[in-house]
Design an enzyme around this catalytic site. Structure first.
Site, PDB file in Angstrom:
ATOM      1  N   HIS A 362      33.396 137.203  50.512  1.00 49.11           N
ATOM      2  CA  HIS A 362      34.166 135.848  50.771  1.00 49.11           C
ATOM      3  C   HIS A 362      35.244 135.755  50.140  1.00 49.11           C
ATOM      4  O   HIS A 362      36.395 135.442  50.623  1.00 49.11           O
ATOM      5  CB  HIS A 362      33.358 134.784  51.260  1.00 49.11           C
ATOM      6  CG  HIS A 362      32.494 134.829  52.101  1.00 49.11           C
ATOM      7  ND1 HIS A 362      31.249 135.140  52.092  1.00 49.11           N
ATOM      8  CD2 HIS A 362      32.873 134.552  53.392  1.00 49.11           C
ATOM      9  CE1 HIS A 362      30.674 135.166  53.483  1.00 49.11           C
ATOM     10  NE2 HIS A 362      31.754 134.533  54.206  1.00 49.11           N
ATOM     11  N   GLU A 604      26.474 137.628  65.077  1.00 51.24           N
ATOM     12  CA  GLU A 604      26.552 138.144  63.790  1.00 51.24           C
ATOM     13  C   GLU A 604      25.430 139.104  63.613  1.00 51.24           C
ATOM     14  O   GLU A 604      25.454 139.753  62.380  1.00 51.24           O
ATOM     15  CB  GLU A 604      26.881 136.762  62.682  1.00 51.24           C
ATOM     16  CG  GLU A 604      27.823 136.136  62.992  1.00 51.24           C
ATOM     17  CD  GLU A 604      27.964 135.076  61.641  1.00 51.24           C
ATOM     18  OE1 GLU A 604      28.876 135.481  60.844  1.00 51.24           O
ATOM     19  OE2 GLU A 604      27.484 134.021  61.721  1.00 51.24           O
ATOM     20  N   ASP A 628      29.613 140.075  59.372  1.00 51.95           N
ATOM     21  CA  ASP A 628      28.073 140.058  59.039  1.00 51.95           C
ATOM     22  C   ASP A 628      27.347 141.224  60.062  1.00 51.95           C
ATOM     23  O   ASP A 628      26.447 141.542  59.855  1.00 51.95           O
ATOM     24  CB  ASP A 628      27.559 138.711  59.331  1.00 51.95           C
ATOM     25  CG  ASP A 628      27.688 137.805  58.109  1.00 51.95           C
ATOM     26  OD1 ASP A 628      27.357 138.529  56.737  1.00 51.95           O
ATOM     27  OD2 ASP A 628      28.383 136.782  57.948  1.00 51.95           O
ATOM     28  N   CYS A 675      36.127 137.576  65.360  1.00 55.51           N
ATOM     29  CA  CYS A 675      36.822 136.746  64.145  1.00 55.51           C
ATOM     30  C   CYS A 675      36.377 137.256  62.925  1.00 55.51           C
ATOM     31  O   CYS A 675      36.565 136.923  61.823  1.00 55.51           O
ATOM     32  CB  CYS A 675      36.501 135.112  64.048  1.00 55.51           C
ATOM     33  SG  CYS A 675      34.776 134.832  63.974  1.00 55.51           S
TER      34      CYS A 675
HETATM   35  C1  PEP Z   1      31.678 137.292  59.815  1.00 55.61           C
HETATM   36  O1  PEP Z   1      30.654 137.269  59.648  1.00 55.61           O
HETATM   37  O2  PEP Z   1      32.362 138.148  60.764  1.00 55.61           O
HETATM   38  C2  PEP Z   1      32.562 135.882  59.933  1.00 55.61           C
HETATM   39  C3  PEP Z   1      33.610 135.770  60.371  1.00 55.61           C
HETATM   40  O3  PEP Z   1      32.105 135.101  59.183  1.00 55.61           O
HETATM   41  P1  PEP Z   1      32.023 135.086  57.428  1.00 55.61           P
HETATM   42  O4  PEP Z   1      32.901 136.138  57.227  1.00 55.61           O
HETATM   43  O5  PEP Z   1      32.736 133.822  56.849  1.00 55.61           O
HETATM   44  O6  PEP Z   1      30.594 135.396  57.247  1.00 55.61           O
HETATM   45 MG    MG Z   2      29.539 135.301  59.124  1.00 53.53          MG
END
Ligand code: PEP
Ligand code: MG
Length: 757
Positions: A362, A604, A628, A675
């Site tokens: 992250h 995810e 994910d 996303c």
């Molecule tokens: C993902 O898992 O692709 C996502 C957008 O969420 P995060 O990266 O915050 O887990």
């Molecule tokens: Mg995620």
């Protein structure tokens, strides 16, 4: 055996230089195996030769002087095969090579084991005996186990230069440390090492600006620690036997000037700051305790460490955390977190380097959103030596350069110029629509988490927000934010982007996203209590957040979309929908005039892929969280640099899963987006457009590059590429093919393969 192994590794870890470390290794192996000879040969890559580095039982004078070519002798044979060679009569072997200076003629039994790290042979460990016999299986297993463990230690030592071949730190400091690309871009700046409080091993070396003041600080911290220990002892005096209370006395003695304190003060007087001096002294004491034979004494190492941590905590609480950052700060840390870099004024922060983590962590995602070049997972980086040192961060290639030379500086300054020129060229696309050459429209939205992203995103032509990571705000707090506080923050975001779509994700904590005030201790956090699983178990948190989101939109009238993370079953969707409907009903009952938000689900986890149709029937939209999804489909921890090569967005299994989700959503005539970081990769974006994703949501840094890519292809052509790709069976082939297509379309400048000097 375990015990011997543990001790050897500890001793090696605390050795001053590589020579000493190797000496310890040969000595201990010789003793443990009762063998006559033990030697280590290390590969000198520049000379392509195995150098005779340490020995017991042969001619000591040959150490460091004799070497063997890659294919020479039994040592070369072991290296070539990358497998142990166990011979009862070595001189009779066809590859035996007699080296006079070493003096090995009386030895017949030979066992050579390669030292391998990350698939590369670093050297060879050899034991020998005069008798004609084969070393037995358990001896072979012992040497293999030891060699596997030592490989990591040797690789680290050589990479950091802390244990250079000749024993001098300055002799062979590697200047290029390979990690993983975290966020693209190049930064040339000065390292500022940041370390978590009370973590002794991460305290950097730093020159004391005022030696006398540092001594005073240290003395004060020791006095406070003494008081704390006495208070503890008093408190427990009626519960512990007098002999057990003796432990506290021992602690107090350790703090005397004749013990730890005296040594720390001496180091401070030699120029170290108090925290660095404390770390050095405690570490050397812990190492000597841990190398002791006696189990009781070994345990005392833990006491010293505990004591060190206590004093450090006092020292840190009396010192102001750093308030000034150089204009060209590169923040370096063992494990950077978003809150760590939030302290640095944005205009001073040029780059980030984290020893742990990978490009899908992250912190890297946030860095991308903010356009900060970042390298993650640089495991060999000696961060305690880097404070105030010049550094280059190459966020394209994922490497860090310390002590940059003139050539490297020229190369990277040119790269910075190229980047600036590319970005300038992209600027003109800001107000142009994102349509393919044959008129197909793709929506480009942004992922966000901080309010500071908003102007940058809008400036780059963001058409909406596809993912607002609400947990970022929670992570920067020291308690759960109240409903009103949340409402104020959400309102700011909605106002900034209205009348566009704003997709707010409900709290997604767990995995690698921890709240200091709500710790979740789990063996396997990515498969644990994460995302929707936490918030459904805590409806009070969920309800407050959803109410804050809906109420924040009153009078703003952006298109609010609420999105649920980490869903793995339809029951979770039903339950969350019920709670959202309850919130909305309450808000309307209170007389507010606000529209019901759209509700969507993130895809995810593989379970959600295969239930995409059941899920979308219940909600308004889907959004694939590819970060994910890739981690769970490929069973590759997104934070683990060691397996980062296996984290492949072009893996056929991933591409087929994405296509499956698109088809499910479209079969129900509902929109879907993606996303994850994949959407921001221009080459992947072409495939995603061809699959039929309506929305690509990404960090704002990549937005214009993706727009350029979409505008350079016809949808028809993209579909042809996709069809070919879906027939391929491995990620490498797909990547090479898609990159080739990008180059053909004139997008070579964003398909990077630049080699630094
Ligand atoms: C993902 O898992 O692709 C996502 C957008 O969420 P995060 O990266 O915050 O887990
Ligand atoms: Mg995620």
């Amino acid at each position: 055996m375990l015990e011997i192994l543990r001790r050897v590794i500890q001793e090696v870890n605390s050795a001053r230089d590589l020579g000493t470390a190797l000496d310890i290794i040969v000595e201990r192996i010789q003793q443990a195996m009762g063998t006559q000879v033990c030697s280590v040969y290390l590969l000198n890559e520049e000379r392509d030769r195995y150098v005779f580095m340490a020995n017991r039982g042969l001619n000591a004078a040959a150490v460091g002087k004799v070497s063997l070519g890659l294919g020479e002798g039994l040592v070369g044979y072991v290296g070539e095969r990358a497998e142990p060679v166990n011979l009862e009569n070595a001189p009779q072997h066809r590859r035996y090579h007699y080296v006079e200076e070493v003096g090995e003629e009386p030895f017949n039994a030979f066992l050579g084991v390669p030292i391998i790290h990350h698939r590369r042979v670093l050297g060879v460990l050899v034991v020998q005996q005069t008798s004609v016999r084969r070393y037995d299986e358990s001896e072979e297993a012992f040497l293999i186990t030891l060699s596997a463990q030592l490989a990591g230690v040797i690789a680290h030592a050589r990479a950091t230069g802390s244990l250079s071949l000749s024993g001098s730190v300055n002799d062979l400091p590697a200047s290029r440390f390979q990690g993983k690309a975290g966020a693209p871009g190049v930064a040339i700046g000065t390292a500022v090492v940041i370390y978590p409080e009370a973590e002794l091993h991460t305290v950097p070396d730093r020159k004391a600006s005022d030696t006398a003041a540092e001594v005073v600080l240290f003395r004060r911290a020791v006095a406070e620690t003494r008081n704390e220990i006495r208070a503890m002892s008093d408190k427990l005096s009626d519960r512990l036997r007098p002999e057990d209370l003796g432990l506290f006395e021992a602690y107090l003695h350790m703090l005397d000037d004749t013990a730890i304190s005296g040594e720390v003060v001496a180091l401070i007087e030699a120029g170290q700051w108090a925290q660095g001096a404390l770390r050095a002294v405690i570490e050397s004491h812990v190492a000597s305790f841990q190398a002791m034979e006696d189990a009781y004494l070994r345990e005392r190492g833990t006491d010293v460490l505990d004591l060190g941590r206590r004093v450090l905590a006092k020292l840190q609480s009396s010192v102001d955390r750093r308030v000034s950052y150089p204009l060209n700060t590169i923040l370096v840390g063992a494990e950077l977190t978003p809150s760590m870099f939030a302290d640095v004024p944005r205009e001073r922060l040029l780059g980030l380097v984290s020893v742990k983590g990978s490009g899908s962590s992250h912190v890297a995602i946030l860095a991308k959103a903010m356009g900060i070049p970042t390298v993650m997972g640089v495991e060999a980086l000696p961060i305690h030596l880097l404070e105030d040192k010049p550094l280059i961060v190459d966020g394209f290639d994922g490497c860090v350069i310390t002590h940059p030379g003139a050539d490297q500086l020229v190369f990277y300054r040119n790269m910075l110029k190229d980047e600036a020129a590319l970005n300038e060229g992209l600027e003109e696309l800001k107000n142009k629509p994102c349509v393919s050459l044959d008129g197909h429209r793709v929506r480009l939205w942004v992922n966000t988490g901080l309010m500071t992203d908003a102007s940058r995103s809008l400036d780059r032509g963001a058409e909406g927000v596809g993912l607002y990571r609400t947990e970022v705000h929670f992570m920067m707090n020291d308690r759960f934010p109240t409903e009103e506080e949340q409402k104020a923050i959400y309102r700011e975001h909605l106002l900034a982007y209205a009348p566009r779509n704003v997709t707010m994700r409900t709290l997604d904590i767990g995995g690698d996203k921890a709240l200091s005030y709500f710790p979740i201790q789990e063996e396997n956090p990515f498969l644990g209590w994460r995302g929707i699983r936490v918030t459904l178990d805590h409806p009070e948190i969920f309800l407050a957040q959803v109410r804050a989101m809906i109420r924040a939109n009153e009078g703003v009238n952006a298109y609010l979309r609420i999105m649920l993370p980490m869903v793995s079953s339809v029951t979770e969707v039903d339950e969350a929908k019920r709670l959202i409907a309850q919130c909305y009903a309450e808000i309307i009952e209170d007389g507010a005039k606000v529209a019901m938000p759209a509700v969507g689900v993130m895809i995810e986890v593989p379970a959600a892929v295969y239930q995409a149709r059941d899920i979308i029937k219940r909600v308004d939209f889907l959004s694939v969280g590819s970060n994910d999804l890739i981690q769970y489909m490929l069973a590759v921890d997104r934070n683990n640099a060691r397996v980062a090569e296996l984290y492949q967005e072009f893996h056929p299994a991933v591409l087929h899963a994405l296509k499956f989700v698109v088809d499910a959503a479209h079969a129900e005539n509902k929109p879907l987006g993606i996303c994850g970081e994949m959407a921001g990769n221009p080459a992947a974006a072409i495939l995603l457009m061809a699959m039929g994703f309506d929305v690509l949501s990404m960090n704002s840094t990549n937005l214009l590059m993706v727009k350029w890519a979409v505008r350079s292809f016809e949808l028809r052509k993209a579909k042809r590429i996709l069809n070919k790709v879906l027939k391929m069976d491995n990620a490498q082939e797909i990547k090479i093919y898609v990159d080739g297509q990008m180059r053909e379309a004139g997008l070579g400048r964003i398909v990077r393969s630049r080699m630094a000097p």
